[in-house]
Design an enzyme around this catalytic site. Structure first.
Site, PDB file in Angstrom:
ATOM      1  N   LYS A  17       0.901  -1.067  -0.104  1.00  0.00           N
ATOM      2  CA  LYS A  17       0.126  -0.051  -0.020  1.00  0.00           C
ATOM      3  C   LYS A  17       0.964   1.314  -0.059  1.00  0.00           C
ATOM      4  CE  LYS A  17      -4.215  -1.716   1.722  1.00  0.00           C
ATOM      5  NZ  LYS A  17      -5.374  -1.650   2.848  1.00  0.00           N
ATOM      6  N   LYS A  56      -5.717 -11.538  -8.346  1.00  0.00           N
ATOM      7  CA  LYS A  56      -6.821 -11.669  -7.549  1.00  0.00           C
ATOM      8  C   LYS A  56      -7.941 -10.675  -7.811  1.00  0.00           C
ATOM      9  CE  LYS A  56      -8.483 -11.362  -2.804  1.00  0.00           C
ATOM     10  NZ  LYS A  56      -8.415 -10.956  -1.440  1.00  0.00           N
ATOM     11  N   LYS A 115     -11.402  -4.991  -5.874  1.00  0.00           N
ATOM     12  CA  LYS A 115     -12.483  -4.003  -6.128  1.00  0.00           C
ATOM     13  C   LYS A 115     -11.856  -2.708  -6.355  1.00  0.00           C
ATOM     14  CE  LYS A 115     -13.437  -3.418  -1.021  1.00  0.00           C
ATOM     15  NZ  LYS A 115     -14.329  -3.315   0.078  1.00  0.00           N
TER      16      LYS A 115
END
Ligand code: TRP
Length: 334
Positions: A115, A197, A200
């Site tokens: 992140k 994966k 969203k």
């Protein structure tokens, strides 16, 4: 919650719209768990603040997530579905636990590294202490089990380490949570890069099916799904695109890989993709209808939120008071 069922705790961040991956990988399985476990599910809005949010959109997203939990079949009278930010104990316990967490441990968190690389302009302290807040979420309710995906395993491990460290100093205060590995459910991959994966936050809209996508959009996205230059519908490591579509088809129809391979023997990818798209659209239609009804029924949703916030607060306060006392904070005068 006065029974001897084990307590299961999970939640999702209140950002973005849930995807088919969140649904088939988590939500759909959660629905069956409340028979066997006492279940709490949080709308993890405090965690979402680690990334800058537009306040009005954020508020809408959080309510939408609450409604999606319910629309997916989680009965809010049987599962405690609540807002993380409505229970102040999360932030309070998080502070205390941060004093029992080493920077060396947090430095090892792979999600922080990912992140931080992605949000290089906003590497805030919350992003760094994210796992401590997650530990607080889980330990506050004395959870026995936590269903998490592979990407959250490291966070569950640090939760266990923090809890064990605390217990070794102060006695058995926290239940040590175990990962819950669901019997069914699959890891759903991106439709455009099937090695990744389904996420969203993917910027390519064609890569993800959103739970609120309409039928035509769903079918169109499946038609565009990346596959391979072969033509046979067969489950194989070297065919990640087709294997992912088979996983999805299997999750929604209950058919085995063998059955699917037979069903599409001699047919091309086009027929298969269409069938997957239609099956997914059929699966999501009732959820979408229920979602619209819930979003239109403000009184019902508000009542459920209020009731469950109170339930969660009650449970959280029990642990929090105990922790405060153990570490020697001065008790309140009554
Ligand atoms: N970090 C989790 C995720 O992004 C969400 C989460 C926050 C969570 N607190 C939790 C999951 C506690 C399980 C238990 O998926």
């Amino acid at each position: 919650m006065s029974n001897d069922k084990k307590l299961l705790y999970s939640g999702m961040q209140a950002t973005g719209t849930l995807t088919l991956g969140n649904y088939l990988g988590a939500l759909k399985n959660w629905v069956t768990l409340n028979e066997e476990y006492e279940c709490l599910y949080g709308v993890m809005d405090l965690h979402s603040l680690t990334v800058r949010q537009v306040p009005a959109d954020f508020r809408k997203n959080a309510r939408s997530l609450y409604a999606l939990y319910v629309a997916a079949g989680l009965d809010p009278e049987k599962n405690c579905i609540y807002y993380q930010s409505h229970v102040s104990g999360h932030a309070e316990l998080s502070w205390i636990l941060s004093c029992f967490t080493y920077m060396g441990e947090l430095n090892r968190m792979t999600q922080f590294k990912d992140k931080a690389a992605k949000h290089a302009d906003n590497i805030n302290a919350g992003l760094y202490t994210y796992p401590v807040l997650m530990a607080a979420d889980i330990l506050l309710y004395q959870a026995d089990l936590v269903p998490v995906g592979a990407d959250q395993k490291q966070h569950l491990e640090i939760t266990r380490d923090i809890a064990q460290r605390f217990n070794s100093i102060y006695g058995d205060v926290f239940t040590i949570p175990e990962p819950y590995i669901p019997k069914a459910g699959a890891k759903i991959m991106s439709l455009q890069e099937p090695e990744k994966k389904m996420s969203k936050s993917d910027e390519n809209a064609n890569a993800t099916i959103k739970l609120l996508d309409d039928r035509d959009t769903i079918i169109r996205k499946f038609k565009r799904a990346v596959t391979d230059s072969d033509t046979v519908v067969r489950y194989a490591e070297e065919k990640p695109g087709i294997s992912n579509l088979m996983d999805i088809y299997s999750c929604v129809t209950g058919k085995s890989n063998d059955e699917i391979e037979k069903e599409f023997a001699g047919k091309g990818y086009g027929d298969f993709k269409l069938a997957v798209g239609e099956a997914v659209a059929d699966e999501l239609a009732p959820l979408q209808k229920r979602y619209e009804e819930l979003m239109a029924d403000k009184a019902y949703l508000d009542a459920m939120i209020k009731m469950n916030d109170e339930k969660a607060q009650y449970l959280a306060n029990k642990t929090l008071r105990k922790v405060q006392k153990k570490v020697g904070l001065t008790e309140r005068i009554r």
